[in-house]
Design a protein around this motif. Structure first.
Motif, PDB file in Angstrom:
ATOM      1  N   MET A   1      43.084  24.162  26.352  1.00 50.74           N
ATOM      2  CA  MET A   1      43.758  25.021  27.334  1.00 50.74           C
ATOM      3  C   MET A   1      43.282  26.464  27.162  1.00 50.74           C
ATOM      4  SD  MET A   1      47.839  25.863  27.792  1.00 50.74           S
ATOM      5  CE  MET A   1      48.257  24.140  27.970  1.00 50.74           C
ATOM      6  N   ALA A   2      43.041  27.151  28.296  1.00 48.52           N
ATOM      7  CA  ALA A   2      42.614  28.542  28.244  1.00 48.52           C
ATOM      8  C   ALA A   2      43.733  29.406  27.683  1.00 48.52           C
ATOM      9  CB  ALA A   2      42.237  29.021  29.639  1.00 48.52           C
ATOM     10  N   SER A   3      43.356  30.462  26.991  1.00 50.08           N
ATOM     11  CA  SER A   3      44.346  31.371  26.420  1.00 50.08           C
ATOM     12  C   SER A   3      44.149  32.755  26.995  1.00 50.08           C
ATOM     13  CB  SER A   3      44.210  31.412  24.891  1.00 50.08           C
ATOM     14  OG  SER A   3      42.927  31.900  24.536  1.00 50.08           O
ATOM     15  N   GLY A   4      45.136  33.631  26.761  1.00 53.50           N
ATOM     16  CA  GLY A   4      45.041  34.987  27.266  1.00 53.50           C
ATOM     17  C   GLY A   4      45.730  35.141  28.610  1.00 53.50           C
ATOM     18  N   THR A   5      45.830  36.407  29.036  1.00 52.67           N
ATOM     19  CA  THR A   5      46.529  36.765  30.262  1.00 52.67           C
ATOM     20  C   THR A   5      45.533  37.124  31.355  1.00 52.67           C
ATOM     21  OG1 THR A   5      48.419  37.586  29.010  1.00 52.67           O
ATOM     22  CG2 THR A   5      48.168  38.426  31.247  1.00 52.67           C
ATOM     23  N   LEU A   6      45.906  36.871  32.600  1.00 51.07           N
ATOM     24  CA  LEU A   6      45.089  37.246  33.753  1.00 51.07           C
ATOM     25  C   LEU A   6      45.719  38.475  34.403  1.00 51.07           C
ATOM     26  CD1 LEU A   6      43.657  34.863  36.471  1.00 51.07           C
ATOM     27  CD2 LEU A   6      44.819  36.976  37.125  1.00 51.07           C
ATOM     28  N   LEU A   7      44.914  39.495  34.649  1.00 48.96           N
ATOM     29  CA  LEU A   7      45.379  40.701  35.334  1.00 48.96           C
ATOM     30  C   LEU A   7      44.770  40.743  36.723  1.00 48.96           C
ATOM     31  CD1 LEU A   7      46.905  43.399  35.335  1.00 48.96           C
ATOM     32  CD2 LEU A   7      44.847  44.476  34.408  1.00 48.96           C
ATOM     33  N   TYR A   8      45.649  40.811  37.718  1.00 48.79           N
ATOM     34  CA  TYR A   8      45.226  40.855  39.111  1.00 48.79           C
ATOM     35  C   TYR A   8      45.583  42.222  39.695  1.00 48.79           C
ATOM     36  CZ  TYR A   8      45.483  40.021  44.184  1.00 48.79           C
ATOM     37  OH  TYR A   8      45.338  40.113  45.544  1.00 48.79           O
ATOM     38  N   ALA A   9      44.688  42.770  40.518  1.00 46.22           N
ATOM     39  CA  ALA A   9      44.956  44.066  41.149  1.00 46.22           C
ATOM     40  C   ALA A   9      44.308  44.106  42.523  1.00 46.22           C
ATOM     41  CB  ALA A   9      44.428  45.198  40.284  1.00 46.22           C
ATOM     42  N   GLN A  10      44.871  44.945  43.395  1.00 44.75           N
ATOM     43  CA  GLN A  10      44.373  45.098  44.753  1.00 44.75           C
ATOM     44  C   GLN A  10      43.884  46.525  44.961  1.00 44.75           C
ATOM     45  OE1 GLN A  10      48.071  43.962  46.670  1.00 44.75           O
ATOM     46  NE2 GLN A  10      47.405  41.844  46.918  1.00 44.75           N
ATOM     47  N   SER A  11      42.853  46.678  45.787  1.00 42.78           N
ATOM     48  CA  SER A  11      42.267  47.999  45.975  1.00 42.78           C
ATOM     49  C   SER A  11      41.857  48.224  47.423  1.00 42.78           C
ATOM     50  CB  SER A  11      41.049  48.149  45.063  1.00 42.78           C
ATOM     51  OG  SER A  11      40.332  49.326  45.349  1.00 42.78           O
ATOM     52  N   GLY A  12      41.851  49.497  47.817  1.00 46.37           N
ATOM     53  CA  GLY A  12      41.404  49.872  49.150  1.00 46.37           C
ATOM     54  C   GLY A  12      42.422  49.522  50.216  1.00 46.37           C
ATOM     55  N   GLY A  13      42.003  49.592  51.476  1.00 51.76           N
ATOM     56  CA  GLY A  13      42.895  49.271  52.577  1.00 51.76           C
ATOM     57  C   GLY A  13      43.281  47.806  52.556  1.00 51.76           C
ATOM     58  N   VAL A  14      44.567  47.521  52.688  1.00 51.96           N
ATOM     59  CA  VAL A  14      45.019  46.132  52.650  1.00 51.96           C
ATOM     60  C   VAL A  14      44.726  45.439  53.986  1.00 51.96           C
ATOM     61  CG1 VAL A  14      46.763  46.564  50.901  1.00 51.96           C
ATOM     62  CG2 VAL A  14      47.352  46.841  53.306  1.00 51.96           C
ATOM     63  N   THR A  15      44.952  44.136  54.037  1.00 49.86           N
ATOM     64  CA  THR A  15      44.677  43.360  55.245  1.00 49.86           C
ATOM     65  C   THR A  15      45.862  42.446  55.547  1.00 49.86           C
ATOM     66  OG1 THR A  15      43.737  41.333  54.307  1.00 49.86           O
ATOM     67  CG2 THR A  15      42.283  43.253  54.424  1.00 49.86           C
ATOM     68  N   ALA A  16      45.786  41.762  56.679  1.00 49.76           N
ATOM     69  CA  ALA A  16      46.851  40.835  57.054  1.00 49.76           C
ATOM     70  C   ALA A  16      46.910  39.622  56.141  1.00 49.76           C
ATOM     71  CB  ALA A  16      46.660  40.379  58.499  1.00 49.76           C
ATOM     72  N   VAL A  17      45.810  39.366  55.395  1.00 48.68           N
ATOM     73  CA  VAL A  17      45.764  38.155  54.566  1.00 48.68           C
ATOM     74  C   VAL A  17      45.449  38.419  53.100  1.00 48.68           C
ATOM     75  CG1 VAL A  17      45.174  36.651  56.513  1.00 48.68           C
ATOM     76  CG2 VAL A  17      43.343  37.714  55.174  1.00 48.68           C
ATOM     77  N   ILE A  18      45.471  39.672  52.662  1.00 47.93           N
ATOM     78  CA  ILE A  18      45.175  39.929  51.247  1.00 47.93           C
ATOM     79  C   ILE A  18      46.229  39.281  50.351  1.00 47.93           C
ATOM     80  CG2 ILE A  18      46.375  42.163  51.164  1.00 47.93           C
ATOM     81  CD1 ILE A  18      44.206  43.098  49.195  1.00 47.93           C
ATOM     82  N   ASN A  19      47.471  39.235  50.811  1.00 48.89           N
ATOM     83  CA  ASN A  19      48.510  38.583  50.012  1.00 48.89           C
ATOM     84  C   ASN A  19      48.343  37.072  49.960  1.00 48.89           C
ATOM     85  OD1 ASN A  19      49.862  40.907  49.208  1.00 48.89           O
ATOM     86  ND2 ASN A  19      51.214  40.908  50.987  1.00 48.89           N
ATOM     87  N   ALA A  20      47.618  36.515  50.939  1.00 46.41           N
ATOM     88  CA  ALA A  20      47.305  35.091  50.892  1.00 46.41           C
ATOM     89  C   ALA A  20      46.379  34.821  49.714  1.00 46.41           C
ATOM     90  CB  ALA A  20      46.660  34.637  52.201  1.00 46.41           C
ATOM     91  N   SER A  21      45.446  35.750  49.460  1.00 44.49           N
ATOM     92  CA  SER A  21      44.579  35.627  48.283  1.00 44.49           C
ATOM     93  C   SER A  21      45.407  35.761  47.007  1.00 44.49           C
ATOM     94  CB  SER A  21      43.486  36.698  48.306  1.00 44.49           C
ATOM     95  OG  SER A  21      42.584  36.493  49.373  1.00 44.49           O
ATOM     96  N   ALA A  22      46.337  36.726  47.002  1.00 41.16           N
ATOM     97  CA  ALA A  22      47.192  36.929  45.831  1.00 41.16           C
ATOM     98  C   ALA A  22      48.030  35.683  45.555  1.00 41.16           C
ATOM     99  CB  ALA A  22      48.107  38.132  46.055  1.00 41.16           C
ATOM    100  N   SER A  23      48.579  35.109  46.596  1.00 42.19           N
ATOM    101  CA  SER A  23      49.380  33.899  46.462  1.00 42.19           C
ATOM    102  C   SER A  23      48.562  32.774  45.850  1.00 42.19           C
ATOM    103  CB  SER A  23      49.904  33.467  47.839  1.00 42.19           C
ATOM    104  OG  SER A  23      50.600  32.244  47.758  1.00 42.19           O
ATOM    105  N   ALA A  24      47.326  32.628  46.315  1.00 38.68           N
ATOM    106  CA  ALA A  24      46.455  31.572  45.797  1.00 38.68           C
ATOM    107  C   ALA A  24      46.086  31.815  44.340  1.00 38.68           C
ATOM    108  CB  ALA A  24      45.197  31.471  46.653  1.00 38.68           C
TER     109      ALA A  24
END
Length: 418
Positions: A1-24
């Motif tokens: 099993m992989a270990s460690g934490t994943l850090l996700y961040a968003q940058s620049g102008g947002v879009t109608a579907v950027i949160n769809a990427s975040a959800s995935a």
């Protein structure tokens, strides 16, 4: 099993579907038993150690992200300089990553964000820190290199084409005794992809938009006004779509807003539609209306493209998979395998081939007279706006969007003074 934490961040102008990427991203990481933190307001949140614990959100809330516009964790326009020029920031970033055992860094954004993700991968390598960096594509401008299209563009393109078609019906109805010319301003600093998408609203030369002004072609006022008059004389009215980034032959933006530059070094634009409307009124004596959709173009989740929505989720899921495989300094990109039927797949591309490379609207996509799109452009664009991905609606008649708790993680380091 992989270990460690994943850090996700968003940058620049947002879009109608950027949160769809975040959800995935979050859904796929949860399935792999990987903890996900999100940086509040992009790289700034990472530097400030302002991190969000996404495990505090319910599965239902994360699913609802997929149909919610905006940027759930905030965003920023901050571009890190070289390791030598911004060493203090990089060392601070590394300290935050170490403090929270971050082993995977996913940065969701456009060109400058790809550059940041690439630089962070170089930082980790320089300091011998085990970190896998992945860029996640996003931009309504569709100007990222390598990928066939950018998640966010298809939905903005659909909004643009629909808006222009609907507005054109309004203008046609009023043209006999009122408005003769309508000017629609589309986003697009250096690339005319979004303005071009308006061309999907019509099929024949007499259908709106009658004139599209691309940033790839120098703006000539004399020729433009002559073209407007020609269309009005022939059709009775004229719809113009202009990219915010159109320039004079000497390189000056027609719509330089005079607001200086942002941290990415971009000149603030806005106002090309009002400028053009004024010139048409003053020089041709025609009644003109104009519109500046601005943020509406990238926030219109209610009319998102299904293709775009599916691709946004696909790159988010693939980003996690690539990270866990140790595919460092790459970006999941969309590869078109067929036009008819429209088919695509996800592949990994080196961030070095994406960062700081801009994909312009191809010359072969612009009509010979310079004021419209070709059949080749239509073949490329049309599948990207195909299908509907409507959000659920409430009894109040409005879309049901989610607001996350965004519970902060306890800080472990001194406050950042940068």
């Amino acid at each position: 099993m992989a270990s460690g934490t994943l850090l996700y961040a968003q940058s620049g102008g947002v879009t109608a579907v950027i949160n769809a990427s975040a959800s995935a991203v979050i859904t796929e990481a949860r399935a792999r038993k990987i903890k996900v933190l999100a940086a509040r307001n992009g790289i700034l949140g990472a530097l400030r150690e302002d991190l969000i614990d996404t495990s505090k959100e319910s599965a239902a809330a994360i699913r609802a992200l997929a149909h919610t516009p905006g940027g759930a964790f905030g965003s920023c326009r901050v571009k890190l300089k070289s390791l030598e020029a911004d060493r203090a920031k990089y060392e601070r970033l590394l300290a935050v990553l170490k403090a929270h055992d971050v082993r995977y860094f996913l940065y969701n954004g456009g060109n400058d964000s790809a550059d940041t993700a690439w630089k962070v991968s170089q930082l980790a390598q320089a300091f011998d820190y085990p970190l896998t960096c992945i860029g996640v594509p996003k931009t309504v401008d569709n100007d990222l290199a390598v990928t066939d299209t950018c998640p966010g563009f298809g939905s903005a393109a659909k909004y643009t084409a629909v808006s222009v078609r609907e507005a054109a019906l309004d203008v046609a109805a009023m043209a006999e005794t009122s408005t003769k010319v309508f000017v629609y301003e589309a986003m697009g600093r250096h690339a005319g992809w979004l303005a071009a998408a308006a061309g999907l609203a019509g099929q024949s030369p007499d259908d709106a938009p009658h004139i599209i002004l691309f940033p790839e072609r120098a703006y000539d006022e004399t020729q433009f006004l002559a073209q407007v008059k020609k269309v009005v004389d022939r059709v009775g009215w004229c719809v113009v779509v202009a990219s915010e980034g159109i320039q004079h032959a000497d390189g000056r933006f027609v719509a330089d807003a005079g607001g200086g530059k942002d941290s990415f070094g971009h000149t603030q634009l806005g106002g090309v539609a009002s400028y053009l409307a004024g010139r048409v009124k003053d020089q041709l004596g025609l009644k003109v209306h104009w519109t500046l959709p601005d943020y509406l173009q990238r926030s219109a989740r209610h009319i998102a493209s299904k293709t775009d929505w599916e691709q946004a989720q696909a790159v988010g899921k693939a980003a996690v998979q690539f990270a866990l495989k140790g595919q460092n300094a790459v970006m999941p990109v969309i590869v078109r395998t067929s036009d008819a039927p429209f088919r695509w797949k996800i592949e990994a591309a080196p961030l070095s081939k994406v960062a700081n490379h801009e994909k312009k609207f191809p010359p072969g996509f612009i009509r010979k007279d310079g004021y419209g799109i070709t059949d080749k452009a239509r073949t490329y664009l049309q599948p990207l706006i195909r299908g509907e991905a409507y959000p659920p609606y409430g009894t109040d008649g409005l879309p049901k969007y989610v607001a996350l708790k965004n519970v902060a993680v306890k800080k472990k380091l001194p406050a950042w003074e940068g």
